[in-house]
Each structure stands twice: as C-alpha cells, then as structure tokens.
Design a protein around this motif. Structure first.
Motif, PDB file in Angstrom:
ATOM      1  N   ASP A 226       0.836  -1.209   0.000  1.00 24.73           N
ATOM      2  CA  ASP A 226       0.000   0.000   0.000  1.00 24.73           C
ATOM      3  C   ASP A 226       0.874   1.263   0.000  1.00 24.73           C
ATOM      4  N   MET A 227       1.924   1.249   0.809  1.00 27.96           N
ATOM      5  CA  MET A 227       2.809   2.412   0.884  1.00 27.96           C
ATOM      6  C   MET A 227       3.494   2.647  -0.458  1.00 27.96           C
ATOM      7  N   ILE A 228       3.947   1.588  -1.082  1.00 27.07           N
ATOM      8  CA  ILE A 228       4.641   1.714  -2.365  1.00 27.07           C
ATOM      9  C   ILE A 228       3.693   2.247  -3.430  1.00 27.07           C
ATOM     10  N   ARG A 229       2.489   1.675  -3.493  1.00 26.16           N
ATOM     11  CA  ARG A 229       1.511   2.117  -4.497  1.00 26.16           C
ATOM     12  C   ARG A 229       1.148   3.583  -4.306  1.00 26.16           C
ATOM     13  N   ASP A 230       0.996   4.013  -3.054  1.00 27.81           N
ATOM     14  CA  ASP A 230       0.576   5.388  -2.772  1.00 27.81           C
ATOM     15  C   ASP A 230       1.666   6.411  -3.091  1.00 27.81           C
ATOM     16  N   LEU A 231       2.925   6.069  -2.799  1.00 29.24           N
ATOM     17  CA  LEU A 231       3.997   7.068  -2.869  1.00 29.24           C
ATOM     18  C   LEU A 231       4.867   6.976  -4.114  1.00 29.24           C
ATOM     19  N   ALA A 232       4.851   5.849  -4.815  1.00 30.00           N
ATOM     20  CA  ALA A 232       5.686   5.704  -6.019  1.00 30.00           C
ATOM     21  C   ALA A 232       5.421   6.797  -7.061  1.00 30.00           C
ATOM     22  N   PRO A 233       4.157   7.249  -7.259  1.00 30.20           N
ATOM     23  CA  PRO A 233       3.931   8.307  -8.254  1.00 30.20           C
ATOM     24  C   PRO A 233       4.677   9.608  -7.970  1.00 30.20           C
ATOM     25  N   LEU A 241      11.040  11.658   1.050  1.00 31.29           N
ATOM     26  CA  LEU A 241       9.859  10.885   1.420  1.00 31.29           C
ATOM     27  C   LEU A 241       8.878  11.754   2.199  1.00 31.29           C
ATOM     28  N   ALA A 242       9.394  12.627   3.063  1.00 31.24           N
ATOM     29  CA  ALA A 242       8.522  13.510   3.840  1.00 31.24           C
ATOM     30  C   ALA A 242       7.704  14.406   2.920  1.00 31.24           C
ATOM     31  N   GLU A 243       8.341  14.957   1.888  1.00 29.36           N
ATOM     32  CA  GLU A 243       7.631  15.810   0.932  1.00 29.36           C
ATOM     33  C   GLU A 243       6.575  15.003   0.180  1.00 29.36           C
ATOM     34  N   ALA A 244       6.911  13.761  -0.138  1.00 20.53           N
ATOM     35  CA  ALA A 244       5.958  12.915  -0.850  1.00 20.53           C
ATOM     36  C   ALA A 244       4.737  12.621   0.014  1.00 20.53           C
ATOM     37  N   LYS A 245       4.945  12.382   1.291  1.00 20.96           N
ATOM     38  CA  LYS A 245       3.824  12.111   2.199  1.00 20.96           C
ATOM     39  C   LYS A 245       2.914  13.327   2.334  1.00 20.96           C
ATOM     40  N   VAL A 246       3.513  14.523   2.389  1.00 16.94           N
ATOM     41  CA  VAL A 246       2.714  15.750   2.450  1.00 16.94           C
ATOM     42  C   VAL A 246       1.891  15.899   1.173  1.00 16.94           C
ATOM     43  N   ALA A 247       2.520  15.653   0.020  1.00 22.35           N
ATOM     44  CA  ALA A 247       1.820  15.762  -1.257  1.00 22.35           C
ATOM     45  C   ALA A 247       0.683  14.747  -1.348  1.00 22.35           C
ATOM     46  N   LEU A 248       0.912  13.546  -0.824  1.00 16.46           N
ATOM     47  CA  LEU A 248      -0.132  12.525  -0.837  1.00 16.46           C
ATOM     48  C   LEU A 248      -1.311  12.949   0.038  1.00 16.46           C
ATOM     49  N   ALA A 249      -1.007  13.499   1.212  1.00 17.24           N
ATOM     50  CA  ALA A 249      -2.072  13.954   2.115  1.00 17.24           C
ATOM     51  C   ALA A 249      -2.886  15.067   1.464  1.00 17.24           C
TER      52      ALA A 249
END
Length: 313
Positions: A226-233, A241-249
């Motif tokens: 799930d983590m890979i699918r959500d953040l790979a884009p 990774l922190a920036e990616a998590k913010v963008a995902l949120a």
C-alpha cells in the motif's frame, strides 16, 4: 573448448558392442536430453557461475536471519534444491561420456538460487547442484533478448516461492517492464499479461525501476505494498519521502473535498442535500430546505416513516 562438448544430440555416435552397447548409447542420449531440458540436475564448480544480473533482493540480505538459517540448514543437510543457470555459450553441450558432471572450462550465468550459491561459497563448498535452464538455444534463434528471459526467470521463481518482499517484487516487475518497453516496445497491458500481474503494478514498478536509488531510500525492503503504491507516483516529483507524504495527504484531502462537493445536490424549491454511504449505513444531510412551519411536523414524521420502511426492507 573440447570438441566433444560442442556436439549436439544428433551427432552422438552410440558405442559399439552388441545389445549392451546399444542400450548404453540410448541411456546416455536420454540423460543428455534430460540435462538440456532441465529435468536432471548436474554438478559444477561454484567458480564456473557468474552472477551478472545481481539480486532482486534489496537491503543487506546476507545479514538476515533467514539467510543464516538457510546456511545452517545446508551445513547440516547439504544442498537439497538445485540452483538454475544457463550456459554463456548457447552452443554448449554436456560431455557425452558423463553428462551430469560439467567440464570445468564451461561458464554459466546464474538465473536463480543466489542465496543457496552464496551459502555454499561461505561454507567453503566448491561444488553446486544446478539445473540447466531449457530452450536457451531456441531463444537465441528466435532473436529473443536473453537478458529479459533471465530477469523473468529470476522473478518467476521468487514469485512462485513468495520469496520476495513487496518492494523487491515491484522493483523486479519494473526492471522487466523497462527492458520490454525498450527492446520490444511492449505496452504495459502486454507486460502485465506476460507476467501475470495487474497493470497498475507494472506502472508502479516502472516508476521504482526508473528511480531505483530513491525508491530504495524511501521504501526499503520492508515497505508495505500500500505504501509503495501510494507514494511511487511522487518519486520523480518530490525530493524526499517527507515531501511525498505531504503531497499525498494534500491529494487525498483535495479528493475528499471534490467528492463531497459532487455528492451535494440541489433540491428543487431551495436547499441542498448530501448523501454519504459507509457499508450498510447511510448519512443524509439537508441544508436550507424551505418548509412552512405548519408542515414541519408532518415532514419529520414522513421522513421517519420513509427511513423505517427501508430499514424493514
């Protein structure tokens, strides 16, 4: 290379000497064919095997407890499962006099069994049981890229044995997909069908393969699917990774807002309502509905009756 090791099955001359010699010749030919079909294991030196593909396992797997247990098991019981290899020379054939013992001059590429080979090497065992991957000569005749075949072989064995972490699996799929796209201009749909996986996994795998170093830094070998699918884009859009998590949120919040806005509908005569579903439960919110005061009690009663009627089926 000795001449006899390059001979094909058809060029083999059966030994003479009556019925016994005739039967021995047939038996030897049968073993030769089984060796080349991958149905009989052979013995070769560990030094004859090159690992040009590298492992699809990420992280320091040599230090894992699983590898340590494998090594202890091999030390106690010996090698019980052959590795898989293919000859570097596609014209290679086993020695016709002793097909299961490989000439020391022959060299092979490792396809699968990397942990077993490494365990044997660390234990100081210089011989390894191996299966020769079949049909490599016909693959060359068909102009198929053997590097892709090798990647698929490695992925297939590990996937069947469920021996890869989610990240290792995704990255392995991506490596194959990138090669197939470059060499054969294959579509992601075709690649997904060829590997027997869902097409979204191919897309995620390509992202990881194209940004392999960053993907390994972000996810590591223990990341969930799930983590890979959500953040790979976000691999090629964000630096950390922190920036990616913010963008995902932010993306998810925007999606919820858009969904809520779409769910809100206008009521003829004034007002809006929003219907939200969660499993068997339904939430209804109405705002700005214009109902004369004298009819509000009737409205409430009829609404409750309507709800009760649907609950009762």
């Amino acid at each position: 290379m000795p001449q006899e090791t390059a001979q094909t099955f058809e060029s083999y001359e059966e030994p003479r000497g009556g019925l016994v010699g005739h039967q021995m010749g047939h038996a030897t030919n049968d073993i030769l064919k089984k060796v080349m079909d991958g149905r009989v294991s052979v013995v070769m030196k560990t030094s004859q095997i090159e690992d040009t593909l590298g492992s699809d396992r990420k992280g320091n797997w040599v230090e894992d407890s699983e590898f340590r247990l494998l090594k202890e098991n091999i030390a106690a019981r010996g090698q019980t499962q052959p590795i898989r290899v293919r000859p570097m020379n596609p014209d290679w054939r086993p020695n016709r006099k002793n097909p299961t013992v490989i000439d020391g001059a022959a060299q092979f590429l490792l396809l699968s069994g990397r942990r077993r080979l490494r365990a044997l090497q660390e234990l100081g065992v210089d011989e390894v049981q191996a299966i020769i991957a079949p049909d490599m000569k016909s693959a060359l005749d068909g102009h198929e890229d053997l590097t892709i075949s090798d990647l698929e072989e490695r992925y297939s064995e590990n996937a069947i044995r469920q021996d890869l972490t989610p990240f290792e699996r995704i990255l392995s799929i991506g490596q194959i997909a990138v090669r197939l796209k470059h060499e054969e201009d294959a579509t992601q749909a075709h690649i997904a069908e060829r590997l027997g996986v869902a097409q979204p996994l191919v897309s995620v795998g390509v992202k990881c393969a194209q940004n392999a170093d960053k993907a390994l830094d972000w996810f590591g070998p223990k990341a969930s699917m799930d983590m890979i699918r959500d953040l790979a884009p976000f691999l090629d859009k964000r630096e950390t990774l922190a920036e990616a998590k913010v963008a995902l949120a932010e993306k998810r919040e925007k999606g919820r807002g858009t969904a809520a806005k779409r769910a809100q509908k206008t009521i003829p005569g004034g007002g809006t309502y929003k219907l939200e579903r969660s499993g068997k439960k339904v939430s209804l919110t109405a705002k700005g509905v214009s109902i004369p005061p004298v009819k509000q009690e009737d409205f409430e009663r009829e609404l409750l009756d309507l709800i009760q009627r649907y609950q009762d089926g």
